[in-house]
Scaffold this motif. Structure first.
Motif, PDB file in Angstrom:
ATOM      1  N   MET A   1     -33.051 -71.860-122.747  1.00 30.06           N
ATOM      2  CA  MET A   1     -32.932 -71.290-124.135  1.00 30.06           C
ATOM      3  C   MET A   1     -32.739 -69.840-124.092  1.00 30.06           C
ATOM      4  O   MET A   1     -33.560 -69.112-123.855  1.00 30.06           O
ATOM      5  CB  MET A   1     -34.029 -72.012-124.963  1.00 30.06           C
ATOM      6  N   LYS A   2     -31.837 -69.447-125.190  1.00 26.53           N
ATOM      7  CA  LYS A   2     -31.662 -67.993-125.365  1.00 26.53           C
ATOM      8  C   LYS A   2     -32.557 -67.771-126.597  1.00 26.53           C
ATOM      9  O   LYS A   2     -32.676 -68.444-127.527  1.00 26.53           O
ATOM     10  CB  LYS A   2     -30.230 -67.939-125.516  1.00 26.53           C
ATOM     11  N   ALA A  31     -32.506 -64.029-122.208  1.00 24.61           N
ATOM     12  CA  ALA A  31     -31.248 -64.924-121.749  1.00 24.61           C
ATOM     13  C   ALA A  31     -31.984 -66.130-121.494  1.00 24.61           C
ATOM     14  O   ALA A  31     -33.034 -66.411-121.017  1.00 24.61           O
ATOM     15  CB  ALA A  31     -30.666 -64.406-120.674  1.00 24.61           C
ATOM     16  N   GLN A  32     -30.873 -67.099-121.391  1.00 21.55           N
ATOM     17  CA  GLN A  32     -31.352 -68.585-120.842  1.00 21.55           C
ATOM     18  C   GLN A  32     -31.790 -68.513-119.313  1.00 21.55           C
ATOM     19  O   GLN A  32     -31.141 -67.868-118.485  1.00 21.55           O
ATOM     20  CB  GLN A  32     -30.147 -69.380-120.902  1.00 21.55           C
ATOM     21  N   GLY A  33     -33.064 -68.971-119.128  1.00 18.65           N
ATOM     22  CA  GLY A  33     -33.688 -68.983-117.712  1.00 18.65           C
ATOM     23  C   GLY A  33     -34.324 -67.775-117.473  1.00 18.65           C
ATOM     24  O   GLY A  33     -35.085 -67.737-116.396  1.00 18.65           O
ATOM     25  N   GLU A  34     -34.560 -66.510-118.372  1.00 21.89           N
ATOM     26  CA  GLU A  34     -35.267 -65.292-117.950  1.00 21.89           C
ATOM     27  C   GLU A  34     -36.662 -65.494-118.127  1.00 21.89           C
ATOM     28  O   GLU A  34     -37.039 -66.632-118.732  1.00 21.89           O
ATOM     29  CB  GLU A  34     -34.673 -64.591-118.927  1.00 21.89           C
ATOM     30  N   ASP A  67     -31.079 -70.335-129.204  1.00 26.98           N
ATOM     31  CA  ASP A  67     -29.587 -70.718-128.859  1.00 26.98           C
ATOM     32  C   ASP A  67     -28.940 -70.733-129.936  1.00 26.98           C
ATOM     33  O   ASP A  67     -28.037 -71.683-130.505  1.00 26.98           O
ATOM     34  CB  ASP A  67     -29.859 -72.017-128.472  1.00 26.98           C
ATOM     35  N   GLN A  85     -37.914 -79.352-127.689  1.00 29.85           N
ATOM     36  CA  GLN A  85     -37.470 -78.502-126.547  1.00 29.85           C
ATOM     37  C   GLN A  85     -38.481 -77.337-126.310  1.00 29.85           C
ATOM     38  O   GLN A  85     -38.207 -76.522-125.421  1.00 29.85           O
ATOM     39  CB  GLN A  85     -36.101 -78.098-126.827  1.00 29.85           C
ATOM     40  N   SER A 170     -37.240 -76.708-122.689  1.00 25.55           N
ATOM     41  CA  SER A 170     -36.324 -75.684-122.024  1.00 25.55           C
ATOM     42  C   SER A 170     -36.957 -74.337-122.435  1.00 25.55           C
ATOM     43  O   SER A 170     -36.263 -73.142-121.915  1.00 25.55           O
ATOM     44  CB  SER A 170     -34.841 -75.723-122.620  1.00 25.55           C
ATOM     45  N   LEU A 171     -37.765 -73.989-123.232  1.00 20.56           N
ATOM     46  CA  LEU A 171     -38.527 -72.903-123.336  1.00 20.56           C
ATOM     47  C   LEU A 171     -39.900 -73.044-123.098  1.00 20.56           C
ATOM     48  O   LEU A 171     -40.558 -73.689-123.938  1.00 20.56           O
ATOM     49  CB  LEU A 171     -38.279 -72.405-124.982  1.00 20.56           C
ATOM     50  N   ALA A 202     -35.612 -73.115-117.136  1.00 19.06           N
ATOM     51  CA  ALA A 202     -36.099 -73.103-118.328  1.00 19.06           C
ATOM     52  C   ALA A 202     -36.559 -71.400-118.510  1.00 19.06           C
ATOM     53  O   ALA A 202     -36.834 -70.642-117.636  1.00 19.06           O
ATOM     54  CB  ALA A 202     -37.553 -73.786-118.243  1.00 19.06           C
ATOM     55  N   THR A 203     -36.418 -71.144-119.795  1.00 16.16           N
ATOM     56  CA  THR A 203     -36.935 -69.742-120.094  1.00 16.16           C
ATOM     57  C   THR A 203     -38.367 -69.782-120.150  1.00 16.16           C
ATOM     58  O   THR A 203     -38.934 -70.743-120.901  1.00 16.16           O
ATOM     59  CB  THR A 203     -36.462 -69.549-121.573  1.00 16.16           C
TER      60      THR A 203
END
Length: 237
Positions: A1-2, A31-34, A67, A85, A170-171, A202-203
């Protein structure tokens, strides 16, 4: 998730009426996945930041986008789905003392399952293998069917982290996950948490008092002091 924050401010829910915001003027993008570690002294605004990102606290200033969407402008059903999420792991996980560890871990799935399945899982846990896999990452698989009140403080903290891995969020927002752990367990816990987040894309945003641990395991470090951004740098700098 951004994540995108612009001039974000937030007040602690228990703050007196005339107290200043716990967090002020924070602008950044994730960023997504950071994976980002947030460090700073007590009272710097770290926990307030996590509650803002978890949509548990409405901003007092500025904007928050997840996002590309402002959560507080969404209709209530969409906000509810968005919160499903997100996973916030507090420093002291809310684990009912008479609950079994397997049930406590599987509570991470509650936002994704219906009411009936949630109630059923209290008596007949569904997803035991998933809970066992998450607990094994924190060396707790032998505690799968123990009661929570028989665990040490450090074991309870690790169950809270396993709960985060069981979720489909996702976060992942993790608040001081190492406060009750010895150095060996702390290293294992951070490595397991960052590794699992990386595997699923996942972030991850974690607050830490352990600066050395943040530098060793997170590529980006955010420093807060007195509610304001002190620095936002790669760990190498």
């Amino acid at each position: 998730m951004k994540i995108a924050l612009k001039g974000l401010g937030g007040r602690h829910p228990a703050a007196p009426p005339r107290a200043p915001d716990a967090l002020r003027g924070l602008t950044l993008e994730v960023a997504q996945g950071e994976q980002l570690a947030v460090i700073g002294p007590s009272g710097a605004g770290k926990t307030t930041l996590l509650h803002l990102l978890a949509c548990a606290l409405r901003p007092s200033a500025g904007s928050l986008q997840l996002d590309g969407r402002d959560p507080w402008l969404l209709p209530r059903p969409q906000l509810h789905r968005l919160r499903g999420q997100l996973f916030l792991a507090p420093q002291v996980p809310p684990l009912p003392p008479r609950q079994r560890v397997v049930t406590a871990a599987l509570a991470g799935r509650l936002p994704q399952i219906g009411l009936w399945q949630s109630l059923r899982s209290l008596f007949y846990p569904v997803g035991i293998a998933q809970a066992d896999e998450a607990l094994a990452r924190f060396d707790l698989s032998d505690k799968l069917f123990d009661r929570v009140d028989r665990l040490s403080g450090g074991e309870r903290q690790r169950v809270g982290l396993a709960r985060a891995l069981v979720s489909d969020a996702s976060l992942l927002l993790v608040d001081e996950p190492l406060s009750a752990l010895d150095p060996t367990r702390a290293t294992q816990a951070v490595a397991s948490l960052t590794g699992a987040a990386r595997e699923r894309g996942a972030t991850l945003v974690a607050t830490l008092h352990h600066v050395e641990m943040a530098l060793a395991h997170f590529p980006r470090i955010l420093g807060l002091r007195d509610g304001e951004l002190a620095f936002d740098l790669p760990a190498s700098q």
